[in-house]
Scaffold this motif. Structure first.
Motif, short mmCIF file in Angstrom:
data_model
loop_
_atom_site.label_atom_id
_atom_site.label_comp_id
_atom_site.label_asym_id
_atom_site.label_seq_id
_atom_site.Cartn_x
_atom_site.Cartn_y
_atom_site.Cartn_z
N LEU A 1 144.10 18.63 64.21
CA LEU A 1 143.20 19.51 64.94
C LEU A 1 143.96 20.60 65.70
CD1 LEU A 1 140.09 19.61 65.25
CD2 LEU A 1 140.39 18.50 67.48
N ASP A 2 145.09 20.24 66.31
CA ASP A 2 145.87 21.24 67.04
C ASP A 2 146.44 22.31 66.10
OD1 ASP A 2 145.39 20.10 69.48
OD2 ASP A 2 147.27 18.98 69.57
N GLU A 3 146.77 21.92 64.87
CA GLU A 3 147.26 22.89 63.89
C GLU A 3 146.16 23.87 63.49
OE1 GLU A 3 150.60 20.04 61.68
OE2 GLU A 3 148.59 20.22 60.85
N ILE A 4 144.94 23.37 63.39
CA ILE A 4 143.81 24.24 63.06
C ILE A 4 143.53 25.20 64.22
CG2 ILE A 4 141.36 24.30 62.44
CD1 ILE A 4 141.74 21.46 61.28
N LYS A 5 143.66 24.71 65.45
CA LYS A 5 143.46 25.59 66.61
C LYS A 5 144.47 26.72 66.62
CE LYS A 5 141.34 22.22 69.74
NZ LYS A 5 141.51 21.47 71.01
N LEU A 6 145.69 26.44 66.17
CA LEU A 6 146.71 27.49 66.09
C LEU A 6 146.30 28.56 65.07
CD1 LEU A 6 150.09 25.51 66.22
CD2 LEU A 6 149.10 26.97 68.00
N LYS A 7 145.68 28.15 64.00
CA LYS A 7 145.19 29.10 63.00
C LYS A 7 144.08 29.96 63.61
CE LYS A 7 146.07 25.85 59.17
NZ LYS A 7 147.20 26.48 58.48
N LEU B 1 134.88 24.96 66.45
CA LEU B 1 135.23 25.62 65.20
C LEU B 1 136.31 24.82 64.47
CD1 LEU B 1 135.14 27.91 63.17
CD2 LEU B 1 136.58 29.28 64.71
N ALA B 2 137.30 24.36 65.21
CA ALA B 2 138.37 23.56 64.60
C ALA B 2 137.82 22.26 63.99
CB ALA B 2 139.44 23.25 65.64
N LYS B 3 136.84 21.67 64.65
CA LYS B 3 136.27 20.41 64.15
C LYS B 3 135.48 20.64 62.86
CE LYS B 3 136.12 17.96 68.55
NZ LYS B 3 135.25 17.38 69.61
N ILE B 4 134.81 21.78 62.75
CA ILE B 4 134.11 22.10 61.49
C ILE B 4 135.12 22.21 60.36
CG2 ILE B 4 132.71 23.82 60.27
CD1 ILE B 4 131.60 24.67 63.01
N LEU B 5 136.20 22.94 60.62
CA LEU B 5 137.22 23.17 59.60
C LEU B 5 137.99 21.89 59.28
CD1 LEU B 5 138.36 26.60 61.02
CD2 LEU B 5 137.38 26.27 58.74
N LYS B 6 138.05 20.99 60.23
CA LYS B 6 138.71 19.70 60.03
C LYS B 6 137.83 18.75 59.21
CE LYS B 6 141.49 16.16 60.79
NZ LYS B 6 142.75 16.01 60.03
N THR C 1 132.58 25.89 54.30
CA THR C 1 134.01 25.66 54.53
C THR C 1 134.25 24.48 55.48
OG1 THR C 1 134.03 27.39 56.26
CG2 THR C 1 134.68 28.03 54.03
N TYR C 2 133.24 23.62 55.62
CA TYR C 2 133.41 22.37 56.38
C TYR C 2 134.51 21.53 55.71
CZ TYR C 2 132.15 17.63 58.00
OH TYR C 2 132.16 16.36 58.52
N GLY C 3 135.49 21.12 56.51
CA GLY C 3 136.59 20.31 55.98
C GLY C 3 137.63 21.09 55.20
N TRP C 4 137.64 22.40 55.33
CA TRP C 4 138.59 23.24 54.58
C TRP C 4 140.03 22.85 54.88
CZ3 TRP C 4 137.53 27.07 50.99
CH2 TRP C 4 138.60 27.87 50.59
N PHE C 5 140.31 22.54 56.15
CA PHE C 5 141.66 22.14 56.57
C PHE C 5 141.69 20.64 56.88
CE2 PHE C 5 141.47 26.68 57.92
CZ PHE C 5 142.46 27.17 57.08
N ARG C 6 141.06 19.85 56.05
CA ARG C 6 140.92 18.42 56.28
C ARG C 6 142.25 17.71 56.50
NH1 ARG C 6 136.41 15.76 55.23
NH2 ARG C 6 135.70 17.43 53.84
N SER C 7 143.29 18.15 55.81
CA SER C 7 144.58 17.47 55.88
C SER C 7 145.42 17.92 57.09
CB SER C 7 145.39 17.72 54.60
OG SER C 7 145.64 19.10 54.43
N ASP C 8 144.95 18.92 57.82
CA ASP C 8 145.68 19.42 59.00
C ASP C 8 145.24 18.67 60.26
OD1 ASP C 8 146.71 21.20 57.24
OD2 ASP C 8 145.92 23.00 58.18
#
Length: 251
Positions: free
Chosen positions: A63-69, A32-37, A54-61
């Motif tokens: 991966l560990d930051e996305i996992k926290l979300k 899931l984090a990789k999709i959002l990344k 929403t692929y790449g929604w958190f592109r600038s974050d």
């Protein structure tokens, strides 16, 4: 699942839920984090996950930051973990699915609007067959609420390919549009209110459980809940003293 994230915005919550929809009960936090990344990994591209809205929604974050979300989404009752064997899979909670099916219905309706703008006639509606029934009925409710007859040709095409119960609801929607039935504004208002309430999430809190052994109440702390969830365990049925006693009985 312990997250240091204080609060996610409504847009972030919706983005994560939309990405999660692509892999529900089939993938875990990392996928899931990789999709959002916006990962370009071979696996992501091979199964078409780069096509998620929403692929790449958190592109600038990171991966560990996305996992926290994602962990925040789990902690606040939008997503949950369900084990398939030893593999932890992401699933929706009731709260998360209420929000997601609403935005999925809106997404489909927006797609229809684009088709109409492009003068697309007789589209293949089989893509709606076998979709979640609650989401489909919600979509039909939203179409009724528009009061717009422009959707009738698409509804008729859809009715040709779906099952009996869905066809009946489609015909009801067509009839409603043709007869200009009044919109149930109270129902619309209640649904919107319910979605906004769901978007607040449910903050983690200690639970008070009843021991099956002695009948006393005991506290199941937030930390214990997170540990049990990570391991795929169900809630404890006995208080700590009774668990200790049961362990000694086996010694």
């Amino acid at each position: 699942m312990t997250s240091t994230i204080k609060q996610l915005s409504e847009a972030e919550i919706r983005a994560i839920l939309r990405a999660a929809d692509e892999i529900i009960a089939q993938g875990g936090r990392t996928l899931l984090a990789k999709i959002l990344k916006g990962s370009r990994e071979k696996k992501i591209l091979e199964i078409g996950l780069d096509g998620c809205p929403t692929y790449g929604w958190f592109r600038s974050d990171k991966l560990d930051e996305i996992k926290l979300k994602i962990d925040w989404m789990i902690d606040f009752d939008f997503l949950d973990i369900q084990y398939s064997g030893k593999l932890p899979m992401i699933i929706f909670t009731e709260r998360g699915w209420e929000i997601e099916r609403d935005q999925l219905a809106d997404e489909i309706l927006e797609e229809w609007n684009q088709w109409l703008a492009d003068d697309k006639e007789s589209p293949d509606m089989s893509y709606l067959k076998d979709r979640n029934r609650k989401m489909i009925f919600l979509l039909l409710d939203k179409i009724k609420e528009t009061g717009n007859r422009k959707y009738i040709p698409y509804l008729k095409e859809w009715a040709k390919v779906d099952y009996k119960k869905v066809r009946a609801e489609i015909q009801s929607t067509i009839k409603s549009l043709e007869s200009n039935e009044p919109i149930d504004q109270q129902s619309v208002s209640e649904r919107k209110k319910s979605i906004q309430e769901a978007l607040k999430g449910l903050a983690p809190q200690d639970l008070l459980l009843k021991c099956w052994e002695c009948g006393d109440r005991f506290t199941f702390t937030i930390g214990e809940q997170q540990f049990y969830k990570q391991k795929g365990f169900v809630h404890p049925k006995r208080c700590e003293p009774c668990r200790g006693k049961k362990y000694l009985d086996y010694m």
